[in-house]
Write a protein that holds these residues in place. Structure first.
Motif, mmCIF file in Angstrom:
data_model
loop_
_atom_site.group_PDB
_atom_site.id
_atom_site.type_symbol
_atom_site.label_atom_id
_atom_site.label_comp_id
_atom_site.label_asym_id
_atom_site.label_seq_id
_atom_site.Cartn_x
_atom_site.Cartn_y
_atom_site.Cartn_z
ATOM 1 N N MET A 1 0.841 -1.194 0.000
ATOM 2 C CA MET A 1 0.000 0.000 0.000
ATOM 3 C C MET A 1 0.880 1.248 0.000
ATOM 4 O O MET A 1 1.929 1.269 0.617
ATOM 5 N N CYS A 2 0.488 2.272 -0.697
ATOM 6 C CA CYS A 2 1.228 3.525 -0.618
ATOM 7 C C CYS A 2 0.262 4.698 -0.757
ATOM 8 O O CYS A 2 -0.863 4.537 -1.227
ATOM 9 N N TYR A 3 0.704 5.841 -0.275
ATOM 10 C CA TYR A 3 -0.082 7.064 -0.386
ATOM 11 C C TYR A 3 0.306 7.774 -1.669
ATOM 12 O O TYR A 3 1.426 7.649 -2.137
ATOM 13 N N MET A 4 -0.615 8.551 -2.182
ATOM 14 C CA MET A 4 -0.299 9.394 -3.325
ATOM 15 C C MET A 4 -0.422 10.861 -2.900
ATOM 16 O O MET A 4 -1.291 11.219 -2.102
ATOM 17 N N ALA A 5 0.469 11.648 -3.415
ATOM 18 C CA ALA A 5 0.404 13.077 -3.130
ATOM 19 C C ALA A 5 0.842 13.818 -4.380
ATOM 20 O O ALA A 5 1.269 13.202 -5.364
ATOM 21 N N GLU A 6 0.734 15.127 -4.326
ATOM 22 C CA GLU A 6 1.075 15.927 -5.498
ATOM 23 C C GLU A 6 2.329 16.740 -5.206
ATOM 24 O O GLU A 6 2.423 17.389 -4.159
ATOM 25 N N CYS A 7 3.282 16.662 -6.113
ATOM 26 C CA CYS A 7 4.502 17.446 -5.946
ATOM 27 C C CYS A 7 4.155 18.929 -5.983
ATOM 28 O O CYS A 7 3.486 19.383 -6.923
ATOM 29 N N ILE A 8 4.619 19.655 -4.978
ATOM 30 C CA ILE A 8 4.251 21.073 -4.938
ATOM 31 C C ILE A 8 5.064 21.913 -5.918
ATOM 32 O O ILE A 8 4.753 23.065 -6.156
ATOM 33 N N GLU A 9 6.097 21.310 -6.486
ATOM 34 C CA GLU A 9 6.903 22.045 -7.470
ATOM 35 C C GLU A 9 6.351 21.873 -8.876
ATOM 36 O O GLU A 9 6.183 22.846 -9.601
ATOM 37 N N CYS A 10 6.086 20.608 -9.272
ATOM 38 C CA CYS A 10 5.697 20.370 -10.671
ATOM 39 C C CYS A 10 4.286 19.814 -10.819
ATOM 40 O O CYS A 10 3.782 19.709 -11.942
ATOM 41 N N GLY A 11 3.665 19.429 -9.703
ATOM 42 C CA GLY A 11 2.288 18.939 -9.772
ATOM 43 C C GLY A 11 2.156 17.473 -10.115
ATOM 44 O O GLY A 11 1.046 16.937 -10.165
ATOM 45 N N ALA A 12 3.266 16.792 -10.352
ATOM 46 C CA ALA A 12 3.190 15.365 -10.691
ATOM 47 C C ALA A 12 2.788 14.546 -9.462
ATOM 48 O O ALA A 12 2.941 14.987 -8.318
ATOM 49 N N SER A 13 2.281 13.348 -9.724
ATOM 50 C CA SER A 13 1.926 12.462 -8.612
ATOM 51 C C SER A 13 3.194 11.881 -7.992
ATOM 52 O O SER A 13 4.116 11.480 -8.691
ATOM 53 N N VAL A 14 3.196 11.837 -6.683
ATOM 54 C CA VAL A 14 4.327 11.282 -5.936
ATOM 55 C C VAL A 14 3.774 10.175 -5.049
ATOM 56 O O VAL A 14 2.785 10.378 -4.351
ATOM 57 N N SER A 15 4.406 9.017 -5.087
ATOM 58 C CA SER A 15 3.927 7.929 -4.226
ATOM 59 C C SER A 15 4.792 7.847 -2.974
ATOM 60 O O SER A 15 6.017 8.030 -3.028
ATOM 61 N N LEU A 16 4.138 7.575 -1.858
ATOM 62 C CA LEU A 16 4.830 7.467 -0.575
ATOM 63 C C LEU A 16 4.514 6.117 0.027
ATOM 64 O O LEU A 16 3.372 5.652 -0.027
ATOM 65 N N HIS A 17 5.521 5.483 0.625
ATOM 66 C CA HIS A 17 5.292 4.194 1.274
ATOM 67 C C HIS A 17 4.362 4.350 2.465
ATOM 68 O O HIS A 17 4.255 5.428 3.051
ATOM 69 N N ASP A 18 3.704 3.251 2.825
ATOM 70 C CA ASP A 18 2.722 3.347 3.911
ATOM 71 C C ASP A 18 3.365 3.599 5.271
ATOM 72 O O ASP A 18 2.675 3.977 6.212
ATOM 73 N N ASP A 19 4.683 3.400 5.383
ATOM 74 C CA ASP A 19 5.324 3.694 6.667
ATOM 75 C C ASP A 19 6.023 5.051 6.652
ATOM 76 O O ASP A 19 6.919 5.309 7.451
ATOM 77 N N VAL A 20 5.595 5.912 5.752
ATOM 78 C CA VAL A 20 6.228 7.226 5.651
ATOM 79 C C VAL A 20 6.058 7.985 6.967
ATOM 80 O O VAL A 20 5.045 7.857 7.657
ATOM 81 N N GLU A 21 7.077 8.741 7.330
ATOM 82 C CA GLU A 21 7.092 9.485 8.597
ATOM 83 C C GLU A 21 7.086 10.987 8.313
ATOM 84 O O GLU A 21 7.760 11.443 7.374
ATOM 85 N N ALA A 22 6.391 11.729 9.162
ATOM 86 C CA ALA A 22 6.538 13.191 9.106
ATOM 87 C C ALA A 22 7.998 13.525 9.382
ATOM 88 O O ALA A 22 8.597 12.975 10.303
ATOM 89 N N GLY A 23 8.557 14.374 8.561
ATOM 90 C CA GLY A 23 9.975 14.720 8.705
ATOM 91 C C GLY A 23 10.857 14.028 7.683
ATOM 92 O O GLY A 23 12.024 14.381 7.540
ATOM 93 N N GLU A 24 10.300 13.037 6.980
ATOM 94 C CA GLU A 24 11.086 12.358 5.940
ATOM 95 C C GLU A 24 11.215 13.237 4.699
ATOM 96 O O GLU A 24 10.343 14.065 4.434
ATOM 97 N N ILE A 25 12.273 12.992 3.962
ATOM 98 C CA ILE A 25 12.482 13.699 2.700
ATOM 99 C C ILE A 25 12.287 12.698 1.566
ATOM 100 O O ILE A 25 12.843 11.588 1.601
ATOM 101 N N ILE A 26 11.489 13.082 0.586
ATOM 102 C CA ILE A 26 11.293 12.220 -0.571
ATOM 103 C C ILE A 26 11.639 13.001 -1.838
ATOM 104 O O ILE A 26 11.649 14.230 -1.832
ATOM 105 N N ASP A 27 11.947 12.259 -2.873
ATOM 106 C CA ASP A 27 12.265 12.896 -4.152
ATOM 107 C C ASP A 27 11.085 12.765 -5.097
ATOM 108 O O ASP A 27 10.467 11.695 -5.193
ATOM 109 N N CYS A 28 10.791 13.837 -5.797
ATOM 110 C CA CYS A 28 9.783 13.751 -6.852
ATOM 111 C C CYS A 28 10.435 13.057 -8.048
ATOM 112 O O CYS A 28 11.474 13.519 -8.550
ATOM 113 N N GLY A 29 9.843 11.974 -8.489
ATOM 114 C CA GLY A 29 10.406 11.222 -9.606
ATOM 115 C C GLY A 29 10.326 11.961 -10.925
ATOM 116 O O GLY A 29 11.018 11.618 -11.883
ATOM 117 N N THR A 30 9.496 12.981 -10.993
ATOM 118 C CA THR A 30 9.320 13.706 -12.250
ATOM 119 C C THR A 30 10.273 14.889 -12.369
ATOM 120 O O THR A 30 11.021 15.010 -13.336
#
Lengths: 57, 287
Positions: A1-30
């Protein structure tokens, strides 16, 4: 399972793992932006802080 | 137990730690240091439930001040503010190691570029100029000539933050293209690895290749003494081999990253870290 969110820079969909933590840094794949996870329920993203001189271990 | 994790960024290291704590049934209070307010006497409400706080701040300045405040409220915190203050600054770090008789590279500090150049000339080339605060191999300069020294010193004096005018000059240690990182708790090694690179900087953050390393008795003794010298705790102790089975300790880190070590070794590093956190928290609760 993963969450989906929208990149605030380019608007592309970003997937996050279900164990994502507040404070984590993720990369927009787009656009490659580094994004900070502010909240997980619901997911809220912001641009990640820039590297500071005193960061490290 | 309730373990507070003081952080500003959840790296893989913090995630490993959080997962291990939760899997063992501990409550975890995530403490985002960017949102905390530190009063002179009243602790932030978020700290009230914590049996122990573990400092995982990414920014050294925040680590030093936040641990000082948390300690002042009587809330147990690791590492201690005393350890943080020593490890945060390379000059303090070197003084502590030398003062404890731990072999450490020859180092001198000066406050003007002219005097720094005198030191560099007396050390000979190459030698190393480091910022007193910094990590991951950033802003380190291996100086190969007088003209390079003059240029770097002028740049630091002109463009730098005031801390860059504290010129920390160190001998260049001819190490065998690698150094050793030991993660230890109160002087007892959890695991060790070598960080190898053809570049003179062998930080994992600079892309050095890592592999498990078996510590001998000499290295173990130095790890214990280096840990004592800075006040103990969960530490990353860096050693260089200087030939004939001897070592020099060039740095002790107080908010140590351990993901690379966890991958390089067969030892479950976060599990061993949490073993230690449990032991410290239990002692604090009993006390």
């Amino acid at each position: 399972m993963c969450y989906m969110a929208e990149c605030i820079e380019c608007g592309a969909s970003v997937s996050l793992h279900d164990d994502v933590e507040a404070g984590e840094i993720i990369d927009c794949g787009t656009c490659g932006s580094e994004l900070e996870v502010l909240e997980t329920d619901p997911v809220a993203l912001d641009t990640a802080p820039e590297l500071e001189e005193d960061w490290g271990e | 137990m309730n373990i507070g994790v003081l952080y500003s960024r959840i790296r893989r290291d913090e995630k490993l730690l959080l997962n291990e704590l939760r899997e063992r049934g501990h409550e975890v209070t995530k403490l985002d240091v960017r949102k905390l307010r530190f009063d002179l006497s009243e602790p932030p409400a978020a700290l009230s439930a914590c049996d122990l706080v573990v400092d995982r701040c990414l920014a050294t300045s925040r680590s030093v001040y936040a641990t000082r405040f948390i300690d002042s409220y009587g809330v147990p915190v690791v590492n201690t503010p005393e350890t943080a203050a020593v490890c945060a600054d390379k000059a303090e770090n070197s003084l502590a190691l030398a003062g404890a008789g731990v072999p450490t590279p020859r180092t001198e500090v000066a406050f003007t570029k002219e005097t720094a150049l005198e030191i560099i000339e007396s050390f000979g080339y190459p030698c190393v100029l480091k910022p007193v605060v910094g990590s991951w191999g950033r802003l380190m300069a291996k100086i190969d000539s007088k003209s390079a020294a003059e240029a770097i010193l002028e740049h630091k004096a002109t463009l730098g933050h005031y801390e860059h005018k504290v010129f920390y000059v160190q001998e260049f240690v001819e190490k065998p293209d690698r150094d050793i990182r030991v993660v230890a708790v109160d002087g007892e090694p959890i695991a060790a690895m070598v960080r190898s690179s053809e570049h003179w900087l062998t930080n994992a953050a600079k892309g050095a290749h890592t592999s498990e390393f078996e510590l001998d008795g000499t290295a173990r003794d130095l790890v214990a003494r280096a840990s004592d010298a800075v006040g103990g705790g969960l530490l990353g102790i860096d050693l260089m081999e200087t030939g004939s089975g001897s070592y020099t300790v060039h740095e002790v880190n107080h908010t140590v990253e351990f993901k690379a070590l966890d991958e390089a070794t067969s030892i479950d590093v976060p599990a061993r870290v949490v073993d230690w956190l449990e032991a410290v928290a239990t002692q604090e609760v009993v006390a």
